[in-house]
Structure formats: structure tokens, C-alpha cells
Design an enzyme around this catalytic site. Structure first.
Site, mmCIF file in Angstrom:
data_model
loop_
_atom_site.group_PDB
_atom_site.id
_atom_site.type_symbol
_atom_site.label_atom_id
_atom_site.label_comp_id
_atom_site.label_asym_id
_atom_site.label_seq_id
_atom_site.Cartn_x
_atom_site.Cartn_y
_atom_site.Cartn_z
ATOM 1 N N ASP A 2 0.503 -16.612 -9.941
ATOM 2 C CA ASP A 2 0.110 -17.454 -11.065
ATOM 3 C C ASP A 2 -1.349 -17.843 -10.940
ATOM 4 O O ASP A 2 -1.864 -18.055 -9.834
ATOM 5 C CB ASP A 2 0.948 -18.742 -11.094
ATOM 6 C CG ASP A 2 2.375 -18.486 -11.528
ATOM 7 O OD1 ASP A 2 2.565 -17.959 -12.633
ATOM 8 O OD2 ASP A 2 3.293 -18.811 -10.758
ATOM 9 N N GLN A 43 -1.920 -4.801 -1.130
ATOM 10 C CA GLN A 43 -3.160 -4.877 -1.896
ATOM 11 C C GLN A 43 -2.983 -5.837 -3.050
ATOM 12 O O GLN A 43 -1.961 -5.834 -3.728
ATOM 13 C CB GLN A 43 -3.601 -3.499 -2.378
ATOM 14 C CG GLN A 43 -2.552 -2.720 -3.098
ATOM 15 C CD GLN A 43 -2.941 -1.265 -3.268
ATOM 16 O OE1 GLN A 43 -4.008 -0.822 -2.860
ATOM 17 N NE2 GLN A 43 -2.075 -0.498 -3.894
ATOM 18 N N ARG A 97 0.854 -1.194 0.000
ATOM 19 C CA ARG A 97 0.000 0.000 0.000
ATOM 20 C C ARG A 97 0.888 1.242 0.000
ATOM 21 O O ARG A 97 1.977 1.244 0.567
ATOM 22 C CB ARG A 97 -0.906 0.001 1.225
ATOM 23 C CG ARG A 97 -1.928 -1.113 1.202
ATOM 24 C CD ARG A 97 -2.837 -1.098 2.426
ATOM 25 N NE ARG A 97 -3.534 0.164 2.518
ATOM 26 C CZ ARG A 97 -3.675 0.846 3.661
ATOM 27 N NH1 ARG A 97 -3.183 0.375 4.794
ATOM 28 N NH2 ARG A 97 -4.319 1.993 3.667
ATOM 29 N N SER A 98 0.420 2.318 -0.592
ATOM 30 C CA SER A 98 1.236 3.531 -0.672
ATOM 31 C C SER A 98 1.566 4.083 0.711
ATOM 32 O O SER A 98 2.668 4.583 0.929
ATOM 33 C CB SER A 98 0.542 4.593 -1.530
ATOM 34 O OG SER A 98 -0.697 4.975 -0.972
ATOM 35 N N SER A 99 0.649 3.968 1.665
ATOM 36 C CA SER A 99 0.925 4.444 3.032
ATOM 37 C C SER A 99 2.050 3.659 3.679
ATOM 38 O O SER A 99 2.817 4.205 4.479
ATOM 39 C CB SER A 99 -0.337 4.341 3.895
ATOM 40 O OG SER A 99 -1.336 5.194 3.397
ATOM 41 N N THR A 151 3.519 -15.045 0.892
ATOM 42 C CA THR A 151 4.696 -14.789 1.714
ATOM 43 C C THR A 151 5.218 -13.406 1.347
ATOM 44 O O THR A 151 5.359 -13.071 0.172
ATOM 45 C CB THR A 151 5.778 -15.859 1.501
ATOM 46 O OG1 THR A 151 5.270 -17.116 1.987
ATOM 47 C CG2 THR A 151 7.055 -15.519 2.247
ATOM 48 N N LEU A 152 5.478 -12.618 2.373
ATOM 49 C CA LEU A 152 5.945 -11.245 2.193
ATOM 50 C C LEU A 152 7.433 -11.177 2.504
ATOM 51 O O LEU A 152 7.877 -11.700 3.535
ATOM 52 C CB LEU A 152 5.169 -10.297 3.118
ATOM 53 C CG LEU A 152 3.642 -10.405 3.040
ATOM 54 C CD1 LEU A 152 2.994 -9.540 4.117
ATOM 55 C CD2 LEU A 152 3.155 -10.005 1.667
ATOM 56 N N GLU A 153 8.203 -10.548 1.648
ATOM 57 C CA GLU A 153 9.646 -10.359 1.848
ATOM 58 C C GLU A 153 9.823 -8.920 2.322
ATOM 59 O O GLU A 153 9.969 -8.003 1.527
ATOM 60 C CB GLU A 153 10.402 -10.616 0.548
ATOM 61 C CG GLU A 153 10.149 -11.999 -0.011
ATOM 62 C CD GLU A 153 9.765 -11.960 -1.482
ATOM 63 O OE1 GLU A 153 9.609 -10.862 -2.042
ATOM 64 O OE2 GLU A 153 9.612 -13.031 -2.060
ATOM 65 N N ARG A 176 5.391 4.756 1.953
ATOM 66 C CA ARG A 176 5.820 6.085 2.403
ATOM 67 C C ARG A 176 6.529 6.039 3.745
ATOM 68 O O ARG A 176 7.097 7.038 4.179
ATOM 69 C CB ARG A 176 4.622 7.027 2.448
ATOM 70 C CG ARG A 176 4.141 7.356 1.058
ATOM 71 C CD ARG A 176 2.890 8.180 1.043
ATOM 72 N NE ARG A 176 2.490 8.333 -0.367
ATOM 73 C CZ ARG A 176 1.286 8.632 -0.753
ATOM 74 N NH1 ARG A 176 0.332 8.823 0.131
ATOM 75 N NH2 ARG A 176 1.018 8.743 -2.034
#
Length: 183
Positions: free
Chosen positions: A112, A139, A94-96, A120-122, A99
Site C-alpha cells: 500500500d 524484487q 526473482r525468477s532464479s 514479511t516473506l511467506e 526456478r
């Protein structure tokens, strides 16, 4: 073409997109906000060797937050599980969040068709940042696909139940078994 928020809702109702748990208030004009689960993994190996399974340790994010440090990679996951067999899912921060100098993926924002699981988030930051569980961190949005396609069938990350460290070492094992060089 990217689906609008209204079309995401329509495709959820038709069963072509699944987001679990789903909350209509997270629908945006052309995306859906995903939240951060309360657990992170960090690698404990000093050197990350892509040909070997890597060691990790779990860190829980307390309700009062966790301070992330620059120069460290944290693996997290979305609270929501997603699946679609019709659209190409894409994940962005997200842009927030951006920032604050917080990045939620290094290169893995492209999904895919047919992937089912948690994202999974890096996670990395360029300044110390305090994070909290259940924050709307990213998002997901959906692209249409032209032409015939084969759905996602990789066993590495499909139907995961938690944070997934790199399983790239399995690709090297395939090469050893088959003698076929992976290019």
C-alpha cells in the site's frame, strides 16, 4: 504504469522512494532486488487459528545455509526497509529463486502507498532447498496510482522492526468491540 529502474533511481534521489540500505547495483530494468535477512519464524501451534495470537519460534539462518523442507511455512523478512508515499509497491520472487521451486509469498506481494517497514516473506518450497542469508530473494517494483487516495494507516504492520506473524486476530477483536461485522 510500472517505473523503470532509471525512474526508481530518480525517485529515490527525489525522496519519493526510500530503500534502506540502498545499493545501486541491485537496480534492475524495472525493479530493485531485495535481500533475505538472517532470521526466520515458524509457527509452533499445530493448528493455526486466525482468531488467536499464534506462537512462533525463531530460526537463525547460518552463513553456511539452512535447508528448508516442503510442506512447511517459514516467515522471513527483507533485509531492506522500504517506504513510498507516492507509488504502489509490489513484491515478487526473482525468477532464479522461483526456478528452485521456492516461493517468497503466498498472497502478500501487494503493498500500500504509505507502508513503511520490512517486507514479511511467506516462504515455501516444493523441493528441499538450501537458503542463505543476504541472498537476493525478491524484487520490488512500483506502480503509479490514478486518482485521489488515502495512504496506508493500519497499525498492524506499519513501521515494523522485524518479521511479522499474522495479526489477523486483531480484526476479530475490532468486530467484538464495535459490533460491526467485518466483510
Amino acid at each position: 504504469m510500472i517505473l523503470s529502474g532509471k525512474e526508481i533511481l530518480a525517485q529515490i534521489r527525489e525522496g519519493n522512494i526510500d530503500i534502506t540500505p540502498f545499493n545501486e547495483r541491485f537496480v534492475n530494468p524495472n525493479s530493485y532486488n531485495l535481500r533475505l535477512h538472517n532470521e526466520l519464524l515458524v509457527y509452533t501451534d499445530e493448528i493455526l487459528d486466525m482468531q488467536k495470537p499464534l506462537n512462533t519460534k525463531s530460526i537463525m539462518i547460518p552463513e553456511d545455509g539452512l535447508l528448508l523442507q516442503p510442506g512447511k511455512l517459514y516467515l522471513g523478512r527483507t533485509y531492506e526497509k522500504t517506504c513510498t508515499n507516492k507509488y504502489v509497491p509490489m513484491l515478487e520472487g526473482r525468477s532464479s529463486i522461483g526456478r528452485l521451486g521456492l516461493f517468497i509469498h503466498v498472497t502478500a506481494g501487494f503493498g500500500d502507498i504509505g507502508f513503511s517497514g520490512f517486507w514479511t516473506l511467506e516462504i515455501q518450497c516444493i523441493h528441499p532447498v538450501k537458503i542463505y542469508p543476504m541472498v537476493e530473494i525478491g524484487q520490488i517494483y512500483y506502480h503509479t496510482l490514478e486518482g485521489d487516495f488515502d495512504g496506508y494507516d493500519s497499525g498492524k504492520y506499519q513501521n515494523n522492526t522485524g518479521i511479522q506473524p499474522s495479526l489477523l486476530y486483531r480484526d476479530f477483536k475490532k468486530k467484538e468491540k464495535t459490533g460491526i461485522e467485518i466483510i
